[in-house]
Every structure is written in C-alpha cells, then in structure tokens.
Write an enzyme that holds these catalytic residues in place. Structure first.
Site, PDB file in Angstrom:
ATOM      1  N   HIS A 218      -1.508   1.094   7.505  1.00  0.00           N
ATOM      2  CA  HIS A 218      -1.988   1.117   6.115  1.00  0.00           C
ATOM      3  C   HIS A 218      -1.842   2.519   5.534  1.00  0.00           C
ATOM      4  O   HIS A 218      -2.151   3.520   6.184  1.00  0.00           O
ATOM      5  CB  HIS A 218      -3.459   0.687   6.073  1.00  0.00           C
ATOM      6  CG  HIS A 218      -4.020   0.568   4.692  1.00  0.00           C
ATOM      7  ND1 HIS A 218      -3.484  -0.268   3.731  1.00  0.00           N
ATOM      8  CD2 HIS A 218      -5.077   1.184   4.103  1.00  0.00           C
ATOM      9  CE1 HIS A 218      -4.189  -0.170   2.617  1.00  0.00           C
ATOM     10  NE2 HIS A 218      -5.160   0.705   2.822  1.00  0.00           N
TER      11      HIS A 218
ATOM     12  N   CYS B  14       0.829  -1.210   0.000  1.00  0.00           N
ATOM     13  CA  CYS B  14       0.000   0.000   0.000  1.00  0.00           C
ATOM     14  C   CYS B  14       0.858   1.251   0.000  1.00  0.00           C
ATOM     15  O   CYS B  14       0.456   2.292  -0.540  1.00  0.00           O
ATOM     16  CB  CYS B  14      -0.947   0.003   1.194  1.00  0.00           C
ATOM     17  SG  CYS B  14      -0.136  -0.132   2.798  1.00  0.00           S
TER      18      CYS B  14
END
Length: 525
Positions: A476, A122
């Site tokens: 994330h 990510c």
C-alpha cells in the site's frame, strides 16, 4: 477506556449517554466510528457485528465533565483519559477530541481532501497528492489551455487540471493547529466533521474526490498501468514510475510548447542535469556524457545508512563500452556530478530489486535515514556549480548571521530602556524593527549580489510517498505532505494530521510505511 460494556439490546443512543458520563462529550457532539461507517442513534447493533474486545473510536469536543456515574461504563474519566484511550498504537488511525475552539489552540487553514481508491490505485493517489502540493506545478497545470487537449498528453494534463480544481473545491474543512492525529499531531476539529456529508445510508463519508477520468487517461497514455492480474482485477503499480511518467507527460506539453527557457516549468522545477566522466581502466581514455533526469537515485546496500551514502553509490558506475583506442569492448569507471539543480529535488530510494527465484520485485527493508531539514547536496555537484554555490552560501550565511545580530540588538535595546520584553522585541524584529525604524542589516556582499541569487545546495523535505509491504506488486502507498508547518498524511480518502516524529519513523527497518520517494524543496539565496 477498556472493558466498556455495550448492551446490544438497547439503542445506540443509550450507549452515547454512557460515554457522556465517562468523557463529558455530549451525545449530539459524539462521532463514534465503527467498521463501515459512523454509529447513528438508529443503527442496528446486529448489522454492525460488534465483537467482544473490539476497539471503537469516539471523537467530539468535551464540555464540563458530568458528575461521576456508576453505570455500565464505570466512573468519570476526564480529557486526559479519553486522549489516552483514543490515541492507541501508532498503527491505528485516531483523532484526538481536544477542544479546538480555544483561542490558544485554534488556527484556521484549508484541509486538503482525499482521493478515492478505485481498486489498487493508491500508487496514483499518493503521487497526485504530492504533485498537487507543489504550488508552482499546480498553478502551471491549472493555467493550461484545455482547448489544446488533442492527444493523450494534453488530455492527461487537462484531466489533472480538472482534478486539482475539484480537490480545491472539496477542501473546505478547518484544520486545528493542535489536537491529535494518527500520531497525535494537529487535529481536525468538530467543525471539519460537521462540514462532511452523510450518505443515504446514514454512514459517515469522508470528503474525497474520485479521480476516475484522470485514471482512464493515465491508462490510455501509459498502458502498463492498465495491467490486470488473476480474476481480471487491475494490478498494483509502482508509485515512482507513475510519478516519473506523469511528469514526463506534463513536460511534453508545458515545456515543449514553450518558446523560451523561462517557460520550461517542469525542467526548472524538477530537472536535474548530470555530467558523467568515464575513464577506461586499460587505455585511460576519458569520455564525458550529459543527461537530464527528474529523480535522483539513492541506491541501497548493506553499507548504506543515510541518503548521502546511497547518493555516493548511485553516482559511481562500472560500464562496458567500446574503446576507440583498443578497438574492442573495455571496462570504464564512471563518476557523475550534478551540473544543474532543480527547485524540487525528487529522491527515489531504490528499494525494489528483481529476484529470479521468486520472479518478483522484492523489497529492501533496510533503514535509511533522511533529513527533514537542510539536506546538503554540495558534495555531489560539479566543480563549476560548487563555485556558484559557495558564493550563494556565503551570502546566505551572512544574512542568517545578520538576523541573529539584529535580534540581539533588539533584545539589548529592550532590556536597556526597560520598556520592551524579549518577546516584544522578537515581534518588532519580525515587523522590521522598533518604532524608530528597522535596524539596518550591515551586509558587505562585495558586489556578489548578482551571483548570490539562486540555489544554495540546501533542501528541506516537502513531501513523501511511502510503501508498506514486502513486494512491489502488492502492499500500500501513502502520501505525506507538509502544508505550512503541519505534516498531513494522505491515505487514499482518509486525511490525517501527523507530527514530525511520525515522519522520522518512515526510514524503514520493518513492516511499517517506509519512504520510497522523497520530494525536497530548495532553500534559495
């Protein structure tokens, strides 16, 4: 809607008819998302493992509402009730089902695609989405001669070109200017979902590209991104490091292969030049140093509440170095100032620090405000650069004042002859005036035009990389990009339109996504 009953002994088609009676969305236009994909008429409820109290999301454009029904789901709901039910909390990814086909609400635009997460990637996906949003950089990358890919830097640039091309081809959906995104922003209409492909298993597949080749070359060029943890899984990496390393690789080829300063694309777009003045505390001797960087640091302490506070902190430093007069090490106080501004100012909020007790890079959660428009870096510039900026700011302000005066003249003219409304006058102003020709801008620039072209020191927010989590080695990363007047969230292969209010919530202070890297675009005179 709450407490909607599902009879798992009946096929999903019956459940869709139940929702039709509640919302007015015909079954053939319903998109019902459950964990793992989209609900199909032939889906098996037992395999979906729907639990009591689980929230399902339905998307679709409602026609005229059917008469109220008393079957399992309850009475008729209406568009507003469906909107309230689907928007949910800010942490849920929702899309409103507003009718985007209305002439008043529809606006055609290209919707960029997502990037597939290939296992803790990510950080790279968010970075590449932000870099791709910079038109000048994308044009330079796509113009690169692939035949020159003889080393890892060239290969990385060639793969970036291929990746951007694939993403452009995949970006063929339609963006509606109104509707509901994660936070109720502009929504993607039904045509966008109809254009999506469905997998062999009948599950919904979002339009995305897998950056496999680019990732492979990135790990070859920069081995730190190939680190593996327990179990042989690739580890999470720092998005700012990825951003800086990719730009450095691009600079090696795009700038170093250029024969003149005009062709140094990366330096012109992102390069920041700093001058540091160091003064010895004991001997008072002065030393000047110059450096070129591509990110502007915003250090964070308990006194920092805004970007400007962090800039002041990062531009001051204490350093021990050898003093020629004292012939020994001594303490120097340093202050840095900007001598050259880039078109895109990359601001890193330094949120991670290494903790020896846990041996991890912990995260500073403190809320740090950042402006969406008009970030002013004038006070952090050198005296010489400030003189240039003052001239350009003066000219820029005169032009802005002239536009306001022009609008007043058009409004006054429309009111005096009684033939033009204010809105018509505004439209005429945008076209350069009324039928008799444009209203002249009476600007006395005192021969400053040559000096008035360039940076003003003002910047507007263009893109953000955020991090959600407590430590750098996990969590994330998500990219947020402003395309025209619409903010879009890039969460790997999921793409959502959002509101400016959602962007303002990324300033930190909790466990939600918080800004880690902000990319500002210059307002040029």
């Amino acid at each position: 809607f709450e407490s909607v009953e599902i009879d798992t002994s009946q096929p999903p088609s019956l459940f869709k008819m139940q929702l039709f009676s509640l919302t007015g969305v015909p079954p053939e236009r319903q998109k019902i998302l459950v964990k793992g994909g989209m609900l199909k008429d032939e889906s098996d409820w037992s395999k979906l493992k729907v639990k009591d109290g689980q929230r399902l999301m339905m998307m679709g454009t409602a026609g005229p509402l059917p008469p109220s029904s008393s079957n399992g789901g309850g009475g008729g709901g209406g568009d507003q009730e469906m909107k309230d039910a689907t928007n949910g909390s800010s942490g849920d990814k929702k899309l409103d089902h507003k009718d985007a086909s209305s002439p008043a609400s529809a606006q055609t635009s290209v919707v960029p695609c997502g990037l597939t997460n290939l296992g803790n990637t990510c950080y790279m996906n968010a970075t590449m989405q932000c870099l791709r949003s910079i038109d000048e950089l994308k044009s330079a990358v796509k113009a690169y001669n692939v035949a020159n890919a003889i080393d890892t830097s060239s290969a990385l640039l060639a793969e970036a070109k291929s990746l951007f091309t694939k993403m452009d081809l995949a970006s063929s959906s339609v963006l509606s200017a109104k509707g509901g995104g994660r936070g109720g922003g502009g929504g993607f209409d039904d045509d966008a979902f109809d254009a999506e492909e469905e997998g062999d298993d009948g599950m919904y597949e979002e339009r995305s590209v897998a950056p496999s080749q680019f990732l492979t070359i990135l790990r070859m060029k920069f081995p730190q991104f190939a680190q593996k943890g327990a179990g042989g899984m690739y580890m999470q990496q720092d998005a700012e490091e990825c951003y800086s390393q990719i730009l450095q690789a691009f600079r090696e080829k795009l700038d170093n292969e250029s024969r003149d300063d005009q062709g140094k694309v990366i330096h012109e777009l992102f390069g920041i030049e700093l001058e540091t003045k160091l003064v010895c505390e004991e001997s008072k001797e002065e030393v000047k140093e110059h450096q070129k960087v591509m990110t502007f640091k915003c250090n964070i302490s308990k006194e920092v509440n805004h970007l400007h506070d962090g800039f002041r902190l990062s531009l001051c430093e204490d350093r021990e170095k050898h003093s020629p007069q004292l012939n020994r090490m001594a303490l120097y106080k340093g202050v840095s100032r900007i001598t050259k501004l880039p078109k895109y100012l990359s601001v890193q909020l330094v949120r991670f620090l290494y903790r020896r007790d846990t041996q991890q890079k912990a995260k500073i959660l403190r809320r740090v405000g950042f402006p969406l428009q008009m970030l002013d870096v004038f006070e952090f510039c050198s005296d010489e650069l400030k003189k240039k900026l003052e001239v350009r700011r003066d000219v820029w302000q005169k032009k802005e004042d002239a536009k306001v005066e022009q609008l007043k003249q058009l409004k006054s003219s429309g009111n005096s002859n009684g033939k033009r409304t204010h809105s018509e006058a505004t439209a005429a102003e945008a076209e350069g005036g009324d039928g008799g020709g444009p209203v002249p801008l009476d600007l006395d620039l005192d021969g400053e035009v040559a000096e008035a072209i360039g940076h003003t020191g003002f910047y507007d927010l263009h893109a953000i990389v955020t991090h959600k989590g407590r430590i750098a080695d996990s969590g994330h990363y998500v990219g947020w990009v402003k395309t025209k007047d619409q903010w879009v969230e890039f969460d790997d292969d999921s793409v959502y339109p959002v509101l400016e209010e959602d962007i303002q919530k990324l300033d930190g202070g909790g466990d939600w996504h918080m800004a880690y890297l902000c990319i500002y675009k210059a307002r040029l005179a």
